[in-house]
Design an enzyme around this catalytic site. Structure first.
Site, PDB file in Angstrom:
ATOM      1  N   ASN A  32       0.752  -1.235  -0.046  1.00  9.03           N
ATOM      2  CA  ASN A  32       0.060  -0.101  -0.152  1.00  9.03           C
ATOM      3  C   ASN A  32       0.868   1.362  -0.215  1.00  9.03           C
ATOM      4  O   ASN A  32       0.332   2.257   0.146  1.00  9.03           O
ATOM      5  CB  ASN A  32      -0.866  -0.097   1.285  1.00  9.03           C
ATOM      6  CG  ASN A  32      -0.256   0.104   2.636  1.00  9.03           C
ATOM      7  OD1 ASN A  32       1.016   0.428   2.942  1.00  9.03           O
ATOM      8  ND2 ASN A  32      -1.047  -0.153   3.555  1.00  9.03           N
ATOM      9  N   THR A  35       4.694   2.721   3.831  1.00 15.02           N
ATOM     10  CA  THR A  35       6.023   2.575   4.421  1.00 15.02           C
ATOM     11  C   THR A  35       6.860   2.038   3.430  1.00 15.02           C
ATOM     12  O   THR A  35       8.059   2.319   3.518  1.00 15.02           O
ATOM     13  CB  THR A  35       6.325   1.791   5.948  1.00 15.02           C
ATOM     14  OG1 THR A  35       5.774   0.683   5.645  1.00 15.02           O
ATOM     15  CG2 THR A  35       5.645   2.481   7.052  1.00 15.02           C
ATOM     16  N   ALA A  73       4.041  -7.815   4.440  1.00 17.92           N
ATOM     17  CA  ALA A  73       3.220  -6.378   4.653  1.00 17.92           C
ATOM     18  C   ALA A  73       2.916  -6.287   6.277  1.00 17.92           C
ATOM     19  O   ALA A  73       2.330  -7.252   6.932  1.00 17.92           O
ATOM     20  CB  ALA A  73       1.897  -6.401   3.818  1.00 17.92           C
ATOM     21  N   SER A 116       8.708 -12.431  14.354  1.00 15.74           N
ATOM     22  CA  SER A 116       9.557 -11.512  15.097  1.00 15.74           C
ATOM     23  C   SER A 116      10.131 -12.062  16.231  1.00 15.74           C
ATOM     24  O   SER A 116       9.634 -12.494  17.129  1.00 15.74           O
ATOM     25  CB  SER A 116       9.006 -10.078  15.121  1.00 15.74           C
ATOM     26  OG  SER A 116       9.725  -9.301  15.912  1.00 15.74           O
ATOM     27  N   TYR A 140       3.353  -4.726  19.557  1.00 15.85           N
ATOM     28  CA  TYR A 140       3.798  -5.354  18.144  1.00 15.85           C
ATOM     29  C   TYR A 140       4.016  -6.810  18.334  1.00 15.85           C
ATOM     30  O   TYR A 140       3.866  -7.635  17.342  1.00 15.85           O
ATOM     31  CB  TYR A 140       5.182  -4.335  17.846  1.00 15.85           C
ATOM     32  CG  TYR A 140       5.678  -4.995  16.579  1.00 15.85           C
ATOM     33  CD1 TYR A 140       5.450  -4.870  15.118  1.00 15.85           C
ATOM     34  CD2 TYR A 140       7.040  -5.683  16.900  1.00 15.85           C
ATOM     35  CE1 TYR A 140       5.986  -5.492  14.330  1.00 15.85           C
ATOM     36  CE2 TYR A 140       7.628  -6.296  15.816  1.00 15.85           C
ATOM     37  CZ  TYR A 140       7.155  -6.324  14.472  1.00 15.85           C
ATOM     38  OH  TYR A 140       7.977  -6.659  13.357  1.00 15.85           O
ATOM     39  N   LYS A 144       2.372  -9.684  15.915  1.00 16.41           N
ATOM     40  CA  LYS A 144       2.937 -10.523  15.166  1.00 16.41           C
ATOM     41  C   LYS A 144       2.834 -12.120  15.488  1.00 16.41           C
ATOM     42  O   LYS A 144       2.928 -12.834  14.914  1.00 16.41           O
ATOM     43  CB  LYS A 144       4.618 -10.151  15.325  1.00 16.41           C
ATOM     44  CG  LYS A 144       4.946  -8.857  14.419  1.00 16.41           C
ATOM     45  CD  LYS A 144       4.584  -8.882  13.027  1.00 16.41           C
ATOM     46  CE  LYS A 144       5.429  -9.718  12.281  1.00 16.41           C
ATOM     47  NZ  LYS A 144       5.018  -9.608  10.588  1.00 16.41           N
ATOM     48  N   ILE A 199      21.668   6.789  22.599  1.00 16.67           N
ATOM     49  CA  ILE A 199      21.838   5.512  23.213  1.00 16.67           C
ATOM     50  C   ILE A 199      20.933   5.705  24.300  1.00 16.67           C
ATOM     51  O   ILE A 199      21.024   6.390  25.499  1.00 16.67           O
ATOM     52  CB  ILE A 199      23.123   4.978  23.368  1.00 16.67           C
ATOM     53  CG1 ILE A 199      24.031   4.679  22.424  1.00 16.67           C
ATOM     54  CG2 ILE A 199      23.024   3.722  24.387  1.00 16.67           C
ATOM     55  CD1 ILE A 199      25.372   4.094  22.486  1.00 16.67           C
TER      56      ILE A 199
END
Length: 308
Positions: A32, A35, A73, A116, A140, A144, A199
């Site tokens: 799409n 990103t 995706a 992931s 996330y 996943k 960091i």
């Protein structure tokens, strides 16, 4: 063989598309472009600008009838998943279910799913193998993992063949151009801008950094192997964020020193994969050293930003 790559204009997906075409596969890309980047689209692929959550996806399947689907995706930014959990779950969970339904309707032979390390959460032991408890600590990681359950259910109920590849920290050219960047991209961008890398925490947190071309190799091997399995894809080597920063500083020949900020809530302290299963089942192993991979990545960003 005709292969559909979802997210095929994105960081990892576009590299997979390039290799598939090089190997002589017929390739269809669905993205799409939220990103993904038009610049990443291989001209020898057939491109469809569709969203995996929409009805247009079924039209694509009806027209192209792919034999294999490689599913990349996704909403891939952890911070976005925390801020926008509805969007994150709609894309990663409902989008995958929509894709699975299309796979069944149009007789797809196999699905390869990009999962992931985030599904494991904070490791109970190291290195993390595929039998490690799944306990995601981010939205996330949840979004996943849930598709893995759906994929296994579709296999059981509809005989859809699959391989699930759980990625460690992937880096390489094209990362971060529009989407989630990753620490290598973020450090490189600041070094190139003449700004100190940032960091969070003391920098002693470790990650397993795997180069994108090694990820590509795993996906191509999974076309014919690893049926019905969940497989870790990493390097099996821990690298601290401080060490990564030092390596990049040497490549850039920079005097810039890192700026240390407060630790981010939920950041995992140590992470590294056991990749024995990938070696034994896929015949896969990482071929690109961290030094070589970082140099290739930095060369890409230097050329890109020189043009800009």
């Amino acid at each position: 063989m005709k292969v559909l790559v979802t997210g095929g204009a994105g960081f990892i997906g576009s590299h997979i598309v390039d290799r598939l075409i090089l190997e002589g596969y017929e390739v269809v890309v669905a993205d799409n472009l939220s990103t993904g980047s038009p610049a990443n689209i291989n001209a020898e692929s057939r491109f469809y600008q569709v969203d995996i959550t929409g009805d247009d996806l079924q039209d694509l399947f009806a027209k192209e009838k792919p034999e294999v689907v490689i599913h990349h995706a996704a909403q891939a930014d952890v911070q976005v998943s925390q801020r926008e959990p509805v969007f994150d779950s709609m894309t990663n969970i409902l989008g995958t279910v929509n894709l699975l339904q299309c796979c069944i309707t149009y007789n797809v032979k196999k699905l390869i799913y990009a999962s992931s390390a985030a599904v494991y959460g904070a490791p109970c032991y190291l290195p993390v193998d595929e039998n490690h408890p799944v306990n995601p600590i981010s939205n996330y990681g949840i979004s996943k993992y849930v598709p893995e359950l759906y994929i296994k259910a579709f296999h059981k109920n509809f005989n859809l063949n699959y391989t699930i590849l759980r990625y460690a920290n992937v880096y390489g050219p094209r990362q971060g151009l529009k989407g989630e960047g990753g620490v290598v991209f973020l450090f490189a961008r600041r070094f190139l801008a003449g700004e100190p890398p940032l960091i969070y925490g003391d920098g002693e947190q470790t990650r397993d950094f795997v180069f994108v071309e090694d990820i590509v190799n795993a996906n191509l091997l999974a076309l014919e192997q690893g049926d019905g399995m969940v497989i870790n894809i990493g390097t099996g080597a821990q690298v601290s964020v401080n060490d990564l920063c030092s390596r990049l500083r040497e490549i850039f020949k920079s005097d810039l020193r890192a700026e240390y900020l407060e630790p981010r809530p939920g950041d995992i302290k140590k992470s590294v994969f056991d990749i024995s299963l990938a070696k034994n089942v896929l015949g896969w192993q990482p071929l690109v050293s961290l030094e070589t991979g970082l140099r290739q990545t930095i060369e890409f960003y230097r050329d890109l930003w020189r043009e800009v």
